[in-house]
Design an enzyme around this catalytic site. Structure first.
Site, PDB file in Angstrom:
ATOM      1  N   LYS A   4      89.340 -22.094  51.383  1.00 56.56           N
ATOM      2  CA  LYS A   4      87.914 -21.922  51.097  1.00 56.56           C
ATOM      3  C   LYS A   4      87.730 -21.750  49.578  1.00 56.56           C
ATOM      4  CE  LYS A   4      87.116 -21.166  55.859  1.00 56.56           C
ATOM      5  NZ  LYS A   4      87.324 -20.313  57.022  1.00 56.56           N
ATOM      6  N   HIS A  28      86.213 -15.409  53.897  1.00 56.59           N
ATOM      7  CA  HIS A  28      85.017 -15.690  53.091  1.00 56.59           C
ATOM      8  C   HIS A  28      84.789 -14.638  52.000  1.00 56.59           C
ATOM      9  CE1 HIS A  28      83.946 -18.946  55.807  1.00 56.59           C
ATOM     10  NE2 HIS A  28      84.435 -18.166  56.751  1.00 56.59           N
ATOM     11  N   SER A  37      81.777 -15.318  59.064  1.00 46.02           N
ATOM     12  CA  SER A  37      81.772 -16.737  58.708  1.00 46.02           C
ATOM     13  C   SER A  37      80.485 -17.466  59.065  1.00 46.02           C
ATOM     14  CB  SER A  37      82.958 -17.438  59.369  1.00 46.02           C
ATOM     15  OG  SER A  37      82.898 -17.298  60.773  1.00 46.02           O
TER      16      SER A  37
HETATM   17  C1  LIG Z   1      88.090 -20.605  58.264  1.00 44.32           C
HETATM   18  C2  LIG Z   1      88.421 -19.305  58.875  1.00 44.32           C
HETATM   19  C3  LIG Z   1      89.708 -19.031  59.353  1.00 44.32           C
HETATM   20  C4  LIG Z   1      90.760 -20.087  59.439  1.00 44.32           C
HETATM   21  O1  LIG Z   1      91.259 -20.481  58.212  1.00 44.32           O
HETATM   22  P1  LIG Z   1      91.801 -21.969  58.040  1.00 44.32           P
HETATM   23  O2  LIG Z   1      92.611 -21.913  56.818  1.00 44.32           O
HETATM   24  O3  LIG Z   1      90.600 -22.846  57.934  1.00 44.32           O
HETATM   25  O4  LIG Z   1      92.597 -22.293  59.262  1.00 44.32           O
HETATM   26  C5  LIG Z   1      89.976 -17.763  59.808  1.00 44.32           C
HETATM   27  N1  LIG Z   1      89.029 -16.799  59.815  1.00 44.32           N
HETATM   28  C6  LIG Z   1      87.782 -17.046  59.389  1.00 44.32           C
HETATM   29  C7  LIG Z   1      86.780 -15.948  59.421  1.00 44.32           C
HETATM   30  C8  LIG Z   1      87.427 -18.301  58.920  1.00 44.32           C
HETATM   31  O5  LIG Z   1      86.177 -18.541  58.546  1.00 44.32           O
END
Ligand SMILES: *Cc1c(COP(=O)(O)O)cnc(C)c1O
Length: 401
Positions: free
Chosen positions: A242, A211, A183
């Site tokens: 995302k 991602h 991330s």
């Molecule tokens: C954003 C993210 C999460 C958490 O997801 P949310 O839906 O925002 O709570 C988990 N793992 C990674 C690698 C992330 O970037």
């Protein structure tokens, strides 16, 4: 006992002094390529809305329809008051999309990881995680009580050593957890090799595709699809917040895994279901990702990513693999904050990422691209970064292992 206000105020003071102070900025526009803060407009290079779906018509229409058909609230947790149809529709769609037997949705990706790990391993088990995995994974392992072993970032030798050690421990589960695309660095895990190692040692693998989902593979299912590993990863985790353009988290896998989580994952069991509109938006987001339009959006994103990589040649070492996440390592926390402020003065919103999100001394700008960015937008921000580098001296080229 310390005085409440004084104690908290002194901690806050320490955060300020070390350049680690964080504050919220109210955005008075939808998320998108451009956002407005306090009436001022910024080109937005901070969001994980990679395909530009968060404010798209299809998702909004689906949310409104679910709001009208199913109301604004969801009543209770799904085991208590019955599970609303938009949630089962979403899970069916998720399983279809990922090509797994079943899926389970959670109110966030954080809770999906956190709760599932805690359900899958306990004090008699071992969890082996990459040094750079997300906080939700670290916290899930901590809460589970499993022995936590950390392997060096993307380092197969380090992972292998730990797995040999785990083989000699008393019988228990061994769960390896990593991300497909990291991330804060945008680099990717050697998933094929990790799968081979875990099979050799009889361990289990959970992959966080936060991602990756929506962006990689023939059907944009994620890196696992791209590498043809779908059948060989026990637990596929991801977020709906995302590339999918909505909010929520999910786990995809076998029917047994999902039944197990429904019975054991505390973050699922003891939490009110997300509102129906959120599930419907996510469902529409998945449909969009799978569609021709989704394919075109993805194509536009990679064009912009390649453009940025070219523009940044010799300025900053971006990851060579295609990734919408571009870290520009600055080092000092305060300098990263100053750099971000400078870019904001020039109407580019590029957030500074600091400890504890990344290791101390590896503070960075994290520039993310979206399918909605134009050629001009990328030229413009690259120009700003060149100017910034002139002021800062140099950007650090390496990432912390
Ligand atoms: C954003 C993210 C999460 C958490 O997801 P949310 O839906 O925002 O709570 C988990 N793992 C990674 C690698 C992330 O970037």
């Amino acid at each position: 006992m310390p005085n409440f206000d004084e104690s908290i105020a002194s901690d806050l003071e320490a955060l300020r002094a070390s350049g680690l102070w964080r504050e919220l900025r109210t955005v008075d526009s939808p998320q998108g390529r451009e956002i407005s803060i306090g009436g001022e407009h910024f080109l937005n290079f901070s969001s994980n809305d990679y395909l530009g779906l968060a404010n798209s018509e299809g998702l909004k229409e689906a949310s409104v329809k679910a709001l009208q058909d199913f109301g604004s609230g969801s009543g209770a947790s799904r085991l208590i008051c019955g599970s609303l149809k938009p949630h089962s529709d979403l899970e069916q769609r998720l399983a279809e999309f990922k090509g797994t037997e079943a899926a389970l949705s959670y109110s966030s990706g954080f809770l999906a990881s956190f709760g599932s790990i805690q359900a899958l391993v306990g004090p008699n088990d071992i969890s082996v995680i990459d040094k750079l995995v997300h906080a939700s994974i670290v916290d899930g392992v901590r809460l589970s009580g499993a022995k936590m072993r950390i392997f060096k970032h993307n380092d197969l030798n380090s992972l292998s050593e730990i797995l040999w050690w785990a083989d000699r421990q008393p019988k228990g589960r061994v769960l390896i957890i990593t991300e497909s695309i990291f991330s804060m660095d945008g680099d990717r895990a050697p998933l094929r090799e990790i799968v081979e190692l875990k099979e050799k040692h009889g361990a289990w693998l959970m992959v966080d595709e936060a991602h990756g989902t929506g962006l990689y593979g023939q059907h944009r299912r994620g890196v696992i699809e791209e590498l043809g590993l779908s059948e060989r990863v026990e637990v596929q985790m991801g977020t709906l917040g995302k590339a999918i353009g909505a909010a929520g988290g999910y786990i995809c896998g076998s029917r047994n895994l999902i039944d197990y989580l429904i019975n054991k994952a505390r973050s699922f069991i003891f939490s009110t279901a997300p509102v129906p509109a959120s599930a419907a938006a996510a469902c529409a987001g998945i449909d969009m990702v799978r569609s021709k339009d989704g394919e075109r959006r993805c194509g536009r994103l990679w064009l912009r990513v390649r453009q940025l990589q070219e523009e940044m040649t010799g300025i900053s070492q971006t990851t060579q693999s295609l990734s919408a996440i571009n870290p520009i390592i600055i080092g000092s926390e305060q300098m990263a904050v100053d750099a971000s402020a400078l870019l904001r003065q020039n109407h580019c919103f590029v957030p500074a990422i600091r400890y504890p999100t990344v290791a101390r001394g590896t503070a960075r700008l994290r520039l993310t691209l979206s399918a909605d960015h134009t050629k001009n937008d990328v030229q413009l921000v690259a120009g700003e970064l060149r100017e910034l580098r002139r002021l800062v001296g140099s950007f650090k080229p390496t990432i912390e292992k």
